[in-house]
Structures are given as structure tokens and as C-alpha cells.
Design an enzyme around this catalytic site. Sequence first.
Site, PDB file in Angstrom:
ATOM      1  N   THR B  17      43.865  46.291  -8.903  1.00 36.61           N
ATOM      2  CA  THR B  17      43.856  45.376 -10.044  1.00 36.61           C
ATOM      3  C   THR B  17      43.030  44.122  -9.751  1.00 36.61           C
ATOM      4  O   THR B  17      42.658  43.870  -8.612  1.00 36.61           O
ATOM      5  CB  THR B  17      45.297  44.944 -10.364  1.00 36.61           C
ATOM      6  OG1 THR B  17      45.857  44.322  -9.194  1.00 36.61           O
ATOM      7  CG2 THR B  17      46.149  46.137 -10.751  1.00 36.61           C
ATOM      8  N   ASP B  18      42.740  43.356 -10.807  1.00 35.86           N
ATOM      9  CA  ASP B  18      42.152  42.040 -10.589  1.00 35.86           C
ATOM     10  C   ASP B  18      42.962  40.985 -11.348  1.00 35.86           C
ATOM     11  O   ASP B  18      43.956  41.303 -11.982  1.00 35.86           O
ATOM     12  CB  ASP B  18      40.654  42.010 -10.940  1.00 35.86           C
ATOM     13  CG  ASP B  18      40.381  42.164 -12.430  1.00 35.86           C
ATOM     14  OD1 ASP B  18      41.177  41.698 -13.259  1.00 35.86           O
ATOM     15  OD2 ASP B  18      39.342  42.757 -12.771  1.00 35.86           O
ATOM     16  N   HIS B  19      42.539  39.745 -11.266  1.00 37.78           N
ATOM     17  CA  HIS B  19      43.379  38.652 -11.763  1.00 37.78           C
ATOM     18  C   HIS B  19      43.515  38.644 -13.290  1.00 37.78           C
ATOM     19  O   HIS B  19      44.331  37.885 -13.828  1.00 37.78           O
ATOM     20  CB  HIS B  19      42.848  37.298 -11.264  1.00 37.78           C
ATOM     21  CG  HIS B  19      41.698  36.765 -12.044  1.00 37.78           C
ATOM     22  ND1 HIS B  19      41.771  35.618 -12.791  1.00 37.78           N
ATOM     23  CD2 HIS B  19      40.447  37.238 -12.215  1.00 37.78           C
ATOM     24  CE1 HIS B  19      40.615  35.403 -13.378  1.00 37.78           C
ATOM     25  NE2 HIS B  19      39.788  36.357 -13.037  1.00 37.78           N
TER      26      HIS B  19
END
Lengths: 141, 141, 141, 141
Positions: B17-19
Site C-alpha cells: 500500500t501507499d499513504h
Amino acid sequence: MSLTYGTHEVRIYYEDTDHSGVVYHANYIKYYERAREHLLGPEKLVALWEDQGVGFVVTKVELNYKLGARFGDVLEIRTTPSLNSKYRISFDQQVWRKNDPSGKALVLGKVEMVCLDRDNKLVEIPQQVQDELQSKFGMKV
Amino acid sequence: MSLTYGTHEVRIYYEDTDHSGVVYHANYIKYYERAREHLLGPEKLVALWEDQGVGFVVTKVELNYKLGARFGDVLEIRTTPSLNSKYRISFDQQVWRKNDPSGKALVLGKVEMVCLDRDNKLVEIPQQVQDELQSKFGMKV
Amino acid sequence: MSLTYGTHEVRIYYEDTDHSGVVYHANYIKYYERAREHLLGPEKLVALWEDQGVGFVVTKVELNYKLGARFGDVLEIRTTPSLNSKYRISFDQQVWRKNDPSGKALVLGKVEMVCLDRDNKLVEIPQQVQDELQSKFGMKV
Amino acid sequence: MSLTYGTHEVRIYYEDTDHSGVVYHANYIKYYERAREHLLGPEKLVALWEDQGVGFVVTKVELNYKLGARFGDVLEIRTTPSLNSKYRISFDQQVWRKNDPSGKALVLGKVEMVCLDRDNKLVEIPQQVQDELQSKFGMKV
């Protein structure tokens, strides 16, 4: 006079390569993202996200792999943006080896993006982004 | 009777995932690669590489992002191969959420590959790979 | 007079973060590697690998996470090398936020490396690397 | 009777390796994370995060690299948790090659974690996690 493309430099480290000896093919998408962020200005993107809750999201990617980059290479990502509509930007993005007299592109690509708000609803490309791209690259919708 | 597509399961971890809260867009290319390797058989690919010096290389990728996957999701990668010629395979690859009654694809994509030998020269898709894909998926060149 | 530490700048992109909102914890090891390569000189490392078949390999990593970095941050990796023996270098590596008046380290770490030849046999740290580190950082074995 | 360790299987793909031919050293931290998530139960971790706003955060990592894993390898991550206090769990995590008669660990490691709430404040390890680890592994604080 306006630019033809913006450039961003990427150095290839161990982390970028795979056991075939060249850069792992998914990683070029990362370099594309870095190049786009520098084109638009990372601080402005952070401010857009934090102040207005507007973020850019990739909707489409096309990549053509021609030649592999290797550990120690310094690449130049050349990015040409174009506004397709008030809701959609597309970026022509090419990967070249820096200071390479042979002069062949390693990867050719195209990325399309839209803007979403905090509720994941489509919103217009912020006017300030449109203005800046137009002043730098002479784009018009 | 032949299969329509092969399936491969991918679980989404923090690393994926990313932010923004969803899976980082480049990572789907990794899942595609894992799914193709399982379609062809990882041991066979290792043997091809070690014994015959033949490796598969991606020449083209197209991705259409529809919906974002999240931490904890279990995805199903659906892969349909087709032999374009004796030198080129293409894979239609879709990402679905497993056990999701809403039934929408998250990502649609297409990947083209060729085979190279140790000197990076184009070679035919190995006959055993052609045979296996034909027996499983009913493909013909 | 010799340096206390070498510095290397790292900008945090989407790819670096995870859904918790901060940099994914494994990624600091990548930044450490980039910083060490720049300390030693990427071109020299490539030449060592290609000409002499000597590569650096990590044998030990210790990391203490204090604070999380975020999208858009610019980090400074501060690296202090020390030669433990003719066969082993260790690097004290700290992560700081650039231009941050609060002045706290985000991550503290230590990395140990050895040199291997093409047959994976332990070899001495190349003399030229020893000499350079000594001239820059005043190290002695 | 309680378990000595939990096991989690990891297959090595192109994405995991680097140009030296073995798995890139930072990636083992990813495998460790996957193994810990399966030990605790991914659905439970998602529920903890979404319902209670409690997340696990790594505070310390120690890794000793003994042997490199290669493309096509299937690894077994062996994880032994221990509760250091009501606020801190530590995990002994080893990487072995599956079905490998030579029987040597590839990587030895230790990871310490704490729990944070949505405001990044330290909170106790949730009772249900403590109970489960105790029932599976016979741990006591």
C-alpha cells in the site's frame, strides 16, 4: 517560449535491478511517478493533499520496453504533459540513459491521471496546476 | 475442454500500500508477474533459465485502473494467455477482489512477452511452453 | 582534517510510504544502501564489480525506529564508516529530516558488510576503498 | 501443548532479487512482516485497525545474513513471538529454504513491535492478541 519536456534524473541502485541483470520492469512506473511529482512540484502536491484534500490518481499506464537499464546507470526521465480535458492529464514519459551518445530510448510510456477528493470523487484538475503547466509547457485544454 | 483463464491469489500487506490508503499502482505489475509465473510453472521457468539460458522478458504493458485494493484484501489475478506468433505471447490479466459479491474488476491489463537467450537475442517461445499453454488453454499460433 | 560523516539526500515519494501514512519500515534499508554507494562512489563500485568481480554484501543490519517520515519529506542519511578489520566494514547510519529545527533522528542504524568475489568467497576490502575511506574519514584498521 | 514457532511460506519471484543474483537484503523484512501478520491473523489486524484504531509498529530490527535465496526458491519463515511486557512484543524470525536437506538458516532476525493508537500514542498490546499468543505459544508476560 515553452519547454518541450521536463527532465528528472534517476540513479539505478541494487534495489532497482533483478536477477536477470537489468532494472525490474515494474520499477519504471516508480521513476515516472517521481518525474511527474517534480514536474508539478512535490511541495505543491503535498499542499494540495493536506489543504484541499485533492490527490492525483493514475487511471492508465502504457509502457513499451526497448532496452534494459543496469546497476550504476543514470537515467533521464523526459516528461511531456498534456491536458486532455479539465478532468484528465496525460503524460508522455520516456526513459533515456544520460550522457549516452548512442541515443536510444530505453522505455516509452504514457500515463493518464485524474484528481480525486477525500471521498474519492472526481474533481477538476486544480486551476493552479493547469495554469502552471500552461505557463511552462504552453498547454491548453 | 480448456480453461478460460488461470487464477492466482495475492494477499495485500503493508508493503503493497501507499499513504493514499490503497495499493501503490506499480505493484499490480508485480502481481501480474507472479500470476504468469504460476501459469507457466516456476520450476519450469527456473529450469529454462538455468539449463537453456532462455528467459521471458516483458516488452509491453497496458494497465487500466478501476478501483483500489486495500490492506488485508485478497485479490485474484485472472490470466488468459494467447500466442501471437512463435516469438510473442500476450497475457490478458485482470485483478478481482476474492469473494466479492459486487463483482467488479479492480484493474484490467495486458502484457506482452518475448523470449531472449543469454546474449539477449530473440528466440522462439520454447516448444514445451507452447505445448503446455495449448493443452491448458486451447491456444494455437 | 577528516569528515565525521557523509550525507546523502532522499526524497520521499508515494512508493516509499504505506497505508499507515508513514514510510514503510523496510525502505530505510534501501536509503542506507544508496547512501553507502554514494559514500564509496557508484562508478567505483560498478568498476570493482565488472573489472575485479568484487562486490559488497551486507552481513548484518540493526535498525532503531524513532519517528516516521512522510510523503514529501526530504531526508538526510548520515553515514559514518569504520573498518573493523581488513575483511569487514561497518557503517553507522542515521536518518534525519532535512531543515528540521526540532532536530531529532528518525532512525538509527548500523550495517556491516564484507566483500565477496565471483565465487562468493570472502576477500579483503579492496585497498583503494580502504585508502579512500581513510583519507576522507581518517579511519585505520 | 504449545507451538515452538509459526511458519509462513514465501516464494521468490523476479521482483525479490537483485542483479547480484540473490534476494535483495531489504526484502527479508517484508517476508518477516507477512509472517507476523499471518501469525496474528490478517483479518484480526484489519479489524483492530478499523474498529479500535490500534496498529502494530516496528521499533527495532536485527538481521544476520548467512546465505542468499534465489529466484524460484520457496522459503519458510519461522516466527517465535514473546511478550516482553504489556507494551512490547518481540519476534524471533528465521528464514529457511523449504525442503532443503542441507538444513542451514539463510537469515536470522529479531523484530520488536509496539502498539499505537490513531494519535500515535503508545497503548497496551490488545488483550485478545495477548490471549491468542499465549494459547498458541504458551507465552506469559
